[in-house]
Design a protein around this motif. Structure first.
Motif, mmCIF file in Angstrom:
data_model
loop_
_atom_site.group_PDB
_atom_site.id
_atom_site.type_symbol
_atom_site.label_atom_id
_atom_site.label_comp_id
_atom_site.label_asym_id
_atom_site.label_seq_id
_atom_site.Cartn_x
_atom_site.Cartn_y
_atom_site.Cartn_z
ATOM 1 N N ASN A 132 26.149 16.309 -170.615
ATOM 2 C CA ASN A 132 27.290 16.864 -171.350
ATOM 3 C C ASN A 132 27.200 18.374 -171.496
ATOM 4 O O ASN A 132 28.216 19.070 -171.431
ATOM 5 C CB ASN A 132 27.359 16.237 -172.749
ATOM 6 C CG ASN A 132 27.536 14.741 -172.716
ATOM 7 O OD1 ASN A 132 28.206 14.203 -171.838
ATOM 8 N ND2 ASN A 132 26.926 14.045 -173.665
ATOM 9 N N VAL A 133 26.000 18.871 -171.749
ATOM 10 C CA VAL A 133 25.752 20.310 -171.866
ATOM 11 C C VAL A 133 24.551 20.631 -170.984
ATOM 12 O O VAL A 133 23.524 19.974 -171.052
ATOM 13 C CB VAL A 133 25.492 20.730 -173.331
ATOM 14 C CG1 VAL A 133 26.758 20.592 -174.150
ATOM 15 C CG2 VAL A 133 24.378 19.908 -173.955
ATOM 16 N N ALA A 134 24.663 21.640 -170.146
ATOM 17 C CA ALA A 134 23.656 21.879 -169.108
ATOM 18 C C ALA A 134 22.409 22.559 -169.660
ATOM 19 O O ALA A 134 22.484 23.627 -170.271
ATOM 20 C CB ALA A 134 24.253 22.726 -167.998
ATOM 21 N N ASP A 135 21.270 21.938 -169.423
ATOM 22 C CA ASP A 135 19.998 22.606 -169.683
ATOM 23 C C ASP A 135 19.736 23.611 -168.572
ATOM 24 O O ASP A 135 19.911 23.292 -167.385
ATOM 25 C CB ASP A 135 18.858 21.593 -169.724
ATOM 26 C CG ASP A 135 18.803 20.838 -171.042
ATOM 27 O OD1 ASP A 135 19.037 21.474 -172.085
ATOM 28 O OD2 ASP A 135 18.530 19.627 -171.033
ATOM 29 N N PRO A 136 19.303 24.815 -168.896
ATOM 30 C CA PRO A 136 19.062 25.823 -167.855
ATOM 31 C C PRO A 136 17.909 25.416 -166.953
ATOM 32 O O PRO A 136 16.920 24.818 -167.393
ATOM 33 C CB PRO A 136 18.728 27.096 -168.646
ATOM 34 C CG PRO A 136 18.293 26.613 -169.991
ATOM 35 C CD PRO A 136 19.052 25.360 -170.245
ATOM 36 N N GLY A 137 18.061 25.726 -165.666
ATOM 37 C CA GLY A 137 17.002 25.495 -164.715
ATOM 38 C C GLY A 137 16.835 24.059 -164.272
ATOM 39 O O GLY A 137 15.836 23.715 -163.644
ATOM 40 N N MET A 138 17.817 23.203 -164.567
ATOM 41 C CA MET A 138 17.704 21.786 -164.193
ATOM 42 C C MET A 138 19.032 21.289 -163.617
ATOM 43 O O MET A 138 19.595 20.292 -164.074
ATOM 44 C CB MET A 138 17.282 20.947 -165.396
ATOM 45 C CG MET A 138 15.914 21.315 -165.929
ATOM 46 S SD MET A 138 15.127 20.026 -166.916
ATOM 47 C CE MET A 138 16.326 19.757 -168.191
ATOM 48 N N ALA A 139 19.518 21.977 -162.598
ATOM 49 C CA ALA A 139 20.864 21.719 -162.090
ATOM 50 C C ALA A 139 21.062 20.283 -161.625
ATOM 51 O O ALA A 139 22.037 19.624 -161.997
ATOM 52 C CB ALA A 139 21.184 22.692 -160.955
ATOM 53 N N LEU A 140 20.161 19.790 -160.773
ATOM 54 C CA LEU A 140 20.335 18.437 -160.257
ATOM 55 C C LEU A 140 20.205 17.387 -161.353
ATOM 56 O O LEU A 140 20.941 16.401 -161.366
ATOM 57 C CB LEU A 140 19.294 18.143 -159.169
ATOM 58 C CG LEU A 140 19.649 18.465 -157.718
ATOM 59 C CD1 LEU A 140 18.582 17.898 -156.795
ATOM 60 C CD2 LEU A 140 21.015 17.920 -157.339
ATOM 61 N N TYR A 141 19.271 17.584 -162.256
ATOM 62 C CA TYR A 141 19.093 16.629 -163.355
ATOM 63 C C TYR A 141 20.368 16.543 -164.197
ATOM 64 O O TYR A 141 20.851 15.449 -164.513
ATOM 65 C CB TYR A 141 17.908 17.047 -164.226
ATOM 66 C CG TYR A 141 17.616 16.079 -165.349
ATOM 67 C CD1 TYR A 141 16.892 14.927 -165.118
ATOM 68 C CD2 TYR A 141 18.072 16.333 -166.645
ATOM 69 C CE1 TYR A 141 16.621 14.032 -166.142
ATOM 70 C CE2 TYR A 141 17.808 15.451 -167.672
ATOM 71 C CZ TYR A 141 17.083 14.302 -167.422
ATOM 72 O OH TYR A 141 16.820 13.423 -168.440
ATOM 73 N N ASN A 142 20.927 17.704 -164.543
ATOM 74 C CA ASN A 142 22.167 17.714 -165.319
ATOM 75 C C ASN A 142 23.269 16.959 -164.591
ATOM 76 O O ASN A 142 23.991 16.146 -165.191
ATOM 77 C CB ASN A 142 22.616 19.158 -165.562
ATOM 78 C CG ASN A 142 21.621 19.972 -166.359
ATOM 79 O OD1 ASN A 142 20.824 19.435 -167.120
ATOM 80 N ND2 ASN A 142 21.653 21.280 -166.179
ATOM 81 N N ALA A 143 23.402 17.201 -163.284
ATOM 82 C CA ALA A 143 24.457 16.558 -162.502
ATOM 83 C C ALA A 143 24.244 15.054 -162.413
ATOM 84 O O ALA A 143 25.198 14.264 -162.482
ATOM 85 C CB ALA A 143 24.512 17.169 -161.105
ATOM 86 N N SER A 144 22.982 14.643 -162.282
ATOM 87 C CA SER A 144 22.709 13.213 -162.150
ATOM 88 C C SER A 144 23.072 12.456 -163.417
ATOM 89 O O SER A 144 23.567 11.325 -163.361
ATOM 90 C CB SER A 144 21.231 12.986 -161.811
ATOM 91 O OG SER A 144 20.378 13.240 -162.918
ATOM 92 N N LYS A 145 22.857 13.065 -164.569
ATOM 93 C CA LYS A 145 23.177 12.386 -165.821
ATOM 94 C C LYS A 145 24.685 12.344 -166.066
ATOM 95 O O LYS A 145 25.200 11.385 -166.653
ATOM 96 C CB LYS A 145 22.446 13.049 -166.981
ATOM 97 C CG LYS A 145 20.931 12.855 -166.921
ATOM 98 C CD LYS A 145 20.548 11.385 -166.862
ATOM 99 C CE LYS A 145 19.052 11.161 -166.873
ATOM 100 N NZ LYS A 145 18.680 9.725 -166.889
ATOM 101 N N ALA A 146 25.408 13.363 -165.600
ATOM 102 C CA ALA A 146 26.873 13.304 -165.676
ATOM 103 C C ALA A 146 27.387 12.142 -164.826
ATOM 104 O O ALA A 146 28.348 11.448 -165.209
ATOM 105 C CB ALA A 146 27.472 14.624 -165.206
ATOM 106 N N PHE A 147 26.766 11.907 -163.675
ATOM 107 C CA PHE A 147 27.119 10.751 -162.840
ATOM 108 C C PHE A 147 26.914 9.452 -163.611
ATOM 109 O O PHE A 147 27.761 8.553 -163.584
ATOM 110 C CB PHE A 147 26.275 10.750 -161.567
ATOM 111 C CG PHE A 147 26.405 9.489 -160.757
ATOM 112 C CD1 PHE A 147 27.404 9.351 -159.812
ATOM 113 C CD2 PHE A 147 25.536 8.425 -160.955
ATOM 114 C CE1 PHE A 147 27.535 8.175 -159.076
ATOM 115 C CE2 PHE A 147 25.653 7.251 -160.227
ATOM 116 C CZ PHE A 147 26.658 7.122 -159.287
ATOM 117 N N VAL A 148 25.780 9.332 -164.280
ATOM 118 C CA VAL A 148 25.484 8.115 -165.036
ATOM 119 C C VAL A 148 26.547 7.866 -166.100
ATOM 120 O O VAL A 148 27.004 6.727 -166.294
ATOM 121 C CB VAL A 148 24.086 8.202 -165.671
ATOM 122 C CG1 VAL A 148 23.858 7.059 -166.671
ATOM 123 C CG2 VAL A 148 23.008 8.171 -164.590
#
Length: 247
Positions: A132-148
Motif C-alpha cells: 500500500n505504501v512503498a518501503d524505500p529500496g525494496m521495489a520488487l517486494y513492494n510490487a509483489s505485495k500489491a499483486f497479492v
C-alpha cells in the motif's frame, strides 16, 4: 471447544517467523496443520504438524502437493522472500526469485487448492503494508505485495460464496526481514529508534500478533469478511509523516 477444531489447514512457509506463529496458533485452536518450505523439516516443529518440502514457485510441485493432500478448510499463503534493491539494481534473477515466491507462488497455491477447499473455506494471503505504501529500496517486494492484495480481492469476488479470501497486511514485525530492512539505513540504530517512535503502540509487531488475526479469519467468527486487506501495523500507517518523538 477450540475455534478451529475439525478443520484442516495448510500454511506455506511455516519454518519460522509469521508462518511459524500461525502454525502454532492454529494448533492451539485445534486445527490439523500441514506446513511446508524449501528445505528439510525444521527442528522443533511439533510432531503432529505434517511437513512437506515444497517450492511454491514451481507449479508442478504445487500440483503434486494438492493431489497428495486433497481437501482443505484453510489455506494460508505466507511463503515469501525479500530483496533490498531499487529498480536499476534489480537483476532478472532477483525478479525470478522474489516474484516467483511472493506472486507466482501465491497464484500457484490458489489455483491448485481453490477446487479442493471445503465450503465455506478460508484463504488467507499474507500481504504487507508495503503493498500500500512503498518501503524505500525494496521495489520488487513492494510490487509483489500489491499483486497479492489484488489477487485476494479477485478470488473473493470470483469464488464467493463458496469460499472466503482475505489478506493480512503486516507492518513491521520482529523477524529477520525487519532486521534486513534496517540494515539498509546509514545508521540502523537511529533508524530503528525513529521507527519505534512512529508506531502508536511504541513497539514492533510479533508473529503472534499476525497469528491472532489469522485465527479469526480462519474461524467461523469472520464468516462475513471476504475480499478485505486487514492492516496490522501498530498504528504506523495511521499517522502523518511527523515524528511524534520530536514533540
Amino acid at each position: 471447544m477450540t475455534v478451529l477444531s475439525g478443520k484442516a489447514a495448510l500454511v506455506t512457509g511455516g519454518r519460522q517467523g509469521i508462518g511459524r506463529g500461525i502454525v502454532d496458533a492454529f494448533l492451539a485452536e485445534g486445527a490439523a496443520v500441514i506446513t511446508c518450505g524449501r528445505s528439510d523439516r525444521p527442528e522443533g516443529l511439533p510432531e503432529q504438524v505434517i511437513w512437506h518440502r515444497l517450492d511454491v514457485a514451481n507449479p508442478d510441485e504445487v500440483a503434486r502437493l494438492a493431489t497428495s493432500i486433497g481437501s482443505l478448510d484453510i489455506l494460508v499463503n505466507n511463503a515469501g522472500v525479500q530483496i533490498e534493491k531499487i529498480v536499476p539494481e534489480t537483476t532478472d534473477q532477483d525478479w525470478d526469485t522474489l516474484m516467483g515466491a511472493n506472486a507466482r507462488g501465491v497464484f500457484n497455491m490458489c489455483r491448485a487448492f481453490i477446487p479442493l477447499i471445503q465450503p465455506i473455506g478460508s484463504i488467507i494471503n499474507i500481504g504487507s503494508i508495503s503493498g500500500n505504501v512503498a518501503d524505500p529500496g525494496m521495489a520488487l517486494y513492494n510490487a509483489s505485495k500489491a499483486f497479492v492484495h489484488g489477487l485476494t480481492r479477485s478470488i473473493a469476488v470470483d469464488h464467493g460464496p463458496d469460499l472466503r479470501c482475505n489478506a493480512i497486511c503486516p507492518g513491521w514485525i520482529e523477524t529477520g526481514m525487519l532486521d534486513a530492512g534496517f540494515d539498509l539505513a546509514d545508521d540502523p540504530v537511529t533508524a530503528r529508534k525513529d521507527a519505534l517512535a512512529r508506531h502508536a503502540m511504541r513497539r514492533f509487531g510479533q508473529p503472534g500478533d499476525i497469528a491472532k488475526m489469522a485465527v479469526w479469519l480462519a474461524s467461523d467468527a469472520s464468516s462475513f469478511a471476504t475480499g478485505q486487506c486487514f492492516t496490522i501495523d501498530g498504528g504506523l500507517t495511521a499517522a502523518s509523516s511527523l515524528n511524534p518523538g520530536l514533540f
